[in-house]
Design a protein around this motif. Sequence first.
Motif, PDB file in Angstrom:
ATOM      1  N   ASN A   1     -38.881  -2.587  -0.877  1.00 10.38           N
ATOM      2  CA  ASN A   1     -40.034  -3.243  -0.761  1.00 10.38           C
ATOM      3  C   ASN A   1     -39.555  -4.608  -1.163  1.00 10.38           C
ATOM      4  O   ASN A   1     -38.370  -5.125  -1.203  1.00 10.38           O
ATOM      5  CB  ASN A   1     -40.868  -2.979  -1.927  1.00 10.38           C
ATOM      6  N   GLU A   2     -40.453  -5.662  -1.618  1.00 12.92           N
ATOM      7  CA  GLU A   2     -40.324  -7.250  -1.813  1.00 12.92           C
ATOM      8  C   GLU A   2     -39.321  -7.217  -3.080  1.00 12.92           C
ATOM      9  O   GLU A   2     -38.847  -8.659  -3.287  1.00 12.92           O
ATOM     10  CB  GLU A   2     -41.341  -7.743  -2.068  1.00 12.92           C
ATOM     11  N   LYS A   3     -39.086  -6.091  -3.908  1.00 11.74           N
ATOM     12  CA  LYS A   3     -38.555  -6.394  -5.131  1.00 11.74           C
ATOM     13  C   LYS A   3     -37.044  -5.801  -4.946  1.00 11.74           C
ATOM     14  O   LYS A   3     -36.287  -6.241  -5.912  1.00 11.74           O
ATOM     15  CB  LYS A   3     -39.073  -5.381  -6.209  1.00 11.74           C
TER      16      LYS A   3
ATOM     17  N   GLY B   1     -42.453  -2.703   3.839  1.00 13.47           N
ATOM     18  CA  GLY B   1     -41.660  -1.918   2.677  1.00 13.47           C
ATOM     19  C   GLY B   1     -41.715  -0.412   3.337  1.00 13.47           C
ATOM     20  O   GLY B   1     -42.567  -0.105   4.013  1.00 13.47           O
ATOM     21  N   ASN B   2     -41.105   0.515   2.612  1.00 14.77           N
ATOM     22  CA  ASN B   2     -41.163   1.752   3.065  1.00 14.77           C
ATOM     23  C   ASN B   2     -40.485   2.743   1.903  1.00 14.77           C
ATOM     24  O   ASN B   2     -39.504   2.200   1.050  1.00 14.77           O
ATOM     25  CB  ASN B   2     -40.327   2.133   4.214  1.00 14.77           C
ATOM     26  N   THR B   3     -40.884   4.006   1.961  1.00 16.32           N
ATOM     27  CA  THR B   3     -40.456   4.917   1.050  1.00 16.32           C
ATOM     28  C   THR B   3     -40.145   6.333   1.858  1.00 16.32           C
ATOM     29  O   THR B   3     -40.784   6.701   2.549  1.00 16.32           O
ATOM     30  CB  THR B   3     -41.205   5.480   0.122  1.00 16.32           C
ATOM     31  N   ASP B   4     -38.701   6.789   1.605  1.00 15.53           N
ATOM     32  CA  ASP B   4     -38.525   7.967   2.239  1.00 15.53           C
ATOM     33  C   ASP B   4     -38.447   9.096   1.174  1.00 15.53           C
ATOM     34  O   ASP B   4     -37.452   8.716   0.209  1.00 15.53           O
ATOM     35  CB  ASP B   4     -37.205   7.868   3.004  1.00 15.53           C
TER      36      ASP B   4
ATOM     37  N   PRO C   1     -33.911   0.202   6.422  1.00 16.19           N
ATOM     38  CA  PRO C   1     -34.743   1.085   6.111  1.00 16.19           C
ATOM     39  C   PRO C   1     -35.420   1.743   7.401  1.00 16.19           C
ATOM     40  O   PRO C   1     -35.507   0.994   8.394  1.00 16.19           O
ATOM     41  CB  PRO C   1     -35.892   0.135   5.507  1.00 16.19           C
ATOM     42  N   PHE C   2     -35.635   3.148   7.312  1.00 15.22           N
ATOM     43  CA  PHE C   2     -36.121   3.769   8.461  1.00 15.22           C
ATOM     44  C   PHE C   2     -37.766   3.618   8.668  1.00 15.22           C
ATOM     45  O   PHE C   2     -38.527   4.308   8.087  1.00 15.22           O
ATOM     46  CB  PHE C   2     -36.061   5.382   8.139  1.00 15.22           C
ATOM     47  N   THR C   3     -38.145   2.647   9.525  1.00 12.67           N
ATOM     48  CA  THR C   3     -39.553   2.449   9.798  1.00 12.67           C
ATOM     49  C   THR C   3     -39.843   2.524  11.232  1.00 12.67           C
ATOM     50  O   THR C   3     -40.963   2.273  11.622  1.00 12.67           O
ATOM     51  CB  THR C   3     -39.750   0.891   9.367  1.00 12.67           C
TER      52      THR C   3
END
Length: 253
Positions: A120-122, A99-102, A156-158
């Motif tokens: 995320n998983e959702k 998961g990630n948040t920006d 997603p930017f990871t």
Amino acid sequence: MNEITVKRLRTVVPTIVLFLLIILLVGAAFIPSVRGKSSVTASYSYESDPEAIRALNGARAFAAANDYRTEMSGSVKARVLGIPYSQKITGKRTVNGDGNTDTAESVSAFVKAAIKREHNEKGYFVTRGVYKNKSFTYGTPKIMERNEYIAAYGKPFTDIVKYDLDNTVISAKCVGSNTYKFVLDPSRSTEYTRNEVKTTLGGKSYPKYEHVEFTLITDGEKAVKVTTHEKFEVDKFGGTSCTAEYTEKFIYE
């Protein structure tokens, strides 16, 4: 600054700043969705310093195998309708498992804008921030299907940088103790970024990147700080030239 100039800025700057915020958030490095299985060895060309290449691959491998968060600060300068304008931007990013948040936020006399993207998983989520009482609040996010999200924002930017690094590094140099500078092919490294920006702005053509580089500082194993510098032009308001410079500091959990 006269009254006419201020009115012109108030009209066009909000659109430009929202666009610039999105640029800082797009994940142009399309790595696999499972971080632990990410391939971190890219192919490079032109002027390559083996020490710089090893440092970059090592930092990417560490980031792929560990949870971390970043704190971002920077500024964007643009010439809007011939008027020079500068906007400060702050943000943060968390990468935890798959998961990630920006998040990126910007406040000035002309515009207050913020955007948050989360995976995320959702599922996949996008939220615009509302500025009130000197801070941003985020309401109910827009839920997106995976294909819809990727088409609009990229994966997603990871990674430690948002660019596509495969065969796009023009120059890789050690410029100091644990400090490395990388210059990228401005067209190939931003292929997905260009597509996302065009979709977001509804432009008639892709933005033209003139220069892309970043400086990586490590502790000998992992990324400590990455500073990015971009120059590009978009086909809005008769052509708008932009320069962005921002720094991410890495904190590992």
